[in-house]
Design a protein around this motif. Structure first.
Motif, PDB file in Angstrom:
ATOM      1  N   PHE A  83       0.849  -1.395  -0.101  1.00 51.62           N
ATOM      2  CA  PHE A  83       0.164   0.003  -0.212  1.00 51.62           C
ATOM      3  C   PHE A  83       1.152   1.440  -0.004  1.00 51.62           C
ATOM      4  CE2 PHE A  83      -3.351  -2.561   1.056  1.00 51.62           C
ATOM      5  CZ  PHE A  83      -4.400  -2.648   0.759  1.00 51.62           C
ATOM      6  N   GLY A  84       0.693   2.453  -1.210  1.00 50.12           N
ATOM      7  CA  GLY A  84       1.419   3.459  -1.237  1.00 50.12           C
ATOM      8  C   GLY A  84       0.437   4.648  -0.743  1.00 50.12           C
ATOM      9  N   THR A  85       0.560   5.665   0.262  1.00 47.10           N
ATOM     10  CA  THR A  85      -0.153   6.103   1.017  1.00 47.10           C
ATOM     11  C   THR A  85       0.668   7.543   0.629  1.00 47.10           C
ATOM     12  OG1 THR A  85      -2.419   6.676   2.129  1.00 47.10           O
ATOM     13  CG2 THR A  85      -0.653   5.649   2.995  1.00 47.10           C
ATOM     14  N   PRO A  86      -0.352   9.048   1.368  1.00 47.68           N
ATOM     15  CA  PRO A  86       0.045   9.765   2.355  1.00 47.68           C
ATOM     16  C   PRO A  86      -0.556   9.519   3.069  1.00 47.68           C
ATOM     17  CG  PRO A  86      -1.787  10.465   0.071  1.00 47.68           C
ATOM     18  CD  PRO A  86      -1.510   9.302   0.105  1.00 47.68           C
ATOM     19  N   VAL A  87       0.346  10.649   3.476  1.00 48.15           N
ATOM     20  CA  VAL A  87      -0.725  10.998   5.178  1.00 48.15           C
ATOM     21  C   VAL A  87      -1.819  12.234   5.543  1.00 48.15           C
ATOM     22  CG1 VAL A  87       0.120  11.236   7.699  1.00 48.15           C
ATOM     23  CG2 VAL A  87       1.422  10.015   6.716  1.00 48.15           C
ATOM     24  N   TYR A  88      -2.867  11.736   5.891  1.00 40.85           N
ATOM     25  CA  TYR A  88      -3.559  12.694   5.796  1.00 40.85           C
ATOM     26  C   TYR A  88      -4.163  12.140   7.180  1.00 40.85           C
ATOM     27  CZ  TYR A  88      -3.888  13.089   0.958  1.00 40.85           C
ATOM     28  OH  TYR A  88      -4.406  13.236  -0.420  1.00 40.85           O
ATOM     29  N   ILE A  89      -3.951  13.876   7.990  1.00 43.45           N
ATOM     30  CA  ILE A  89      -4.545  13.955   9.219  1.00 43.45           C
ATOM     31  C   ILE A  89      -4.481  12.245  10.130  1.00 43.45           C
ATOM     32  CG2 ILE A  89      -6.945  14.597  10.859  1.00 43.45           C
ATOM     33  CD1 ILE A  89      -6.461  16.409   8.163  1.00 43.45           C
ATOM     34  N   ASP A  90      -2.709  12.333  10.414  1.00 42.72           N
ATOM     35  CA  ASP A  90      -2.798  11.662  11.243  1.00 42.72           C
ATOM     36  C   ASP A  90      -2.281  10.399  10.260  1.00 42.72           C
ATOM     37  OD1 ASP A  90      -1.033  13.571  12.806  1.00 42.72           O
ATOM     38  OD2 ASP A  90      -3.217  14.390  13.680  1.00 42.72           O
ATOM     39  N   GLY A  91      -2.769  10.140   9.688  1.00 43.98           N
ATOM     40  CA  GLY A  91      -3.617   8.781   9.077  1.00 43.98           C
ATOM     41  C   GLY A  91      -3.441   8.482   7.516  1.00 43.98           C
ATOM     42  N   MET A  92      -4.593   7.481   7.677  1.00 44.61           N
ATOM     43  CA  MET A  92      -4.751   7.527   5.803  1.00 44.61           C
ATOM     44  C   MET A  92      -5.638   7.629   5.616  1.00 44.61           C
ATOM     45  SD  MET A  92      -6.131   3.484   6.196  1.00 44.61           S
ATOM     46  CE  MET A  92      -4.551   2.372   7.609  1.00 44.61           C
ATOM     47  N   PRO A  93      -5.050   8.516   3.660  1.00 46.87           N
ATOM     48  CA  PRO A  93      -6.836   8.487   3.757  1.00 46.87           C
ATOM     49  C   PRO A  93      -8.162   7.429   3.605  1.00 46.87           C
ATOM     50  CG  PRO A  93      -4.945   8.788   1.810  1.00 46.87           C
ATOM     51  CD  PRO A  93      -4.969   7.437   3.005  1.00 46.87           C
TER      52      PRO A  93
END
Length: 245
Positions: A83-93
């Motif tokens: 899983f490739g992801t940005p960090v959104y609001i201290d977690g996953m989108p």
């Protein structure tokens, strides 16, 4: 070796996440891995409604008829899940969490004790799986990844997956710029590619390789200054467009 990868960034191939994820997948291919990359934004994955039909009324089958029907068999066949992801609001989108929630049909409703902890047994006991997290964060410090790491480690324990490493890129807001402008950051891309080779050869990503991907690019003070200047110019640009429009 079958590898199923998800790019969970809404910016897909143009994302900062892709700058690390793509060379990582290239390294896997170099070692003979069979890679399938899915962009979550292009998939229709409805949120779980908590009806538990997949446990009791139609065991193993969700009430939703969406793209998860294509993803379920791919998850079952994969040796490595990424899983490739940005960090959104201290977690996953949110869409990434939806995808994990919709994996409920892969488990039985019964409860078993695994290492003294309540778990749901898998519906099918097939091949063991490894999990890798690739994540990008706009904040400078490494501890901004901690909530996300805690979450995915827990998910791995629930599903019985082996957590095989993470490629974390902090202060990712300048990495793409430095890469395009020819700054000496190519070692990070090469480390991501090396990590791909390692996961196939050794079943895990070496600690030194992970550290290289995460290495400091710029001081905290300079990063804050540069990003705030960029944000100010962007705000002024859009404010000017409104006035002229």
């Amino acid at each position: 070796m079958k590898v199923l990868a998800f790019n969970c960034s809404p910016n897909m191939e143009k994302s900062n996440t892709a700058l690390i994820l793509n060379p990582f997948l290239e390294g896997i291919k170099e070692e003979g891995g069979e890679v399938e990359l899915l962009y979550l934004r292009k998939l229709k994955v409805n949120p779980c409604l908590g009806e538990f039909a997949c446990w009791f009324k139609t065991p193993g089958k969700c009430i939703h008829e969406d793209d998860m029907e294509l993803i379920y068999p791919k998850l079952k066949e994969a040796d490595i899940i990424i899983f490739g992801t940005p960090v959104y609001i201290d977690g996953m989108p949110g869409p990434m969490k939806n995808l994990f929630d919709r994996m409920l049909p892969l488990a039985e409703p019964y409860i078993e004790l695994r290492d003294g902890h309540c778990r749901h047994p898998p519906r099918e006991t097939g091949k063991s799986k490894k999990f890798v997290l690739v994540a990008n964060c706009g904040f400078w410090e490494m501890d901004n990844f901690t909530p996300l790491l805690v979450h995915v480690h827990a998910i791995c324990r629930n599903f019985g997956w082996e957590f095989a490493g993470s490629l974390l890129r902090p202060h990712g807001g300048v990495f793409g710029y430095m890469l395009r402008k020819g700054y000496p950051v190519q070692d990070i891309v090469e480390a991501a590619r090396k990590a791909g080779r390692e996961i196939v050869k050794y079943g895990k990503i070496m600690e030194e390789t992970q550290k290289t991907v995460s290495r400091e690019l710029i001081s905290l003070e300079d990063y804050v200054k540069i990003l705030n200047q960029l944000f100010e110019r962007t705000i002024q640009k859009y404010s000017g467009e409104k006035v002229n429009g």
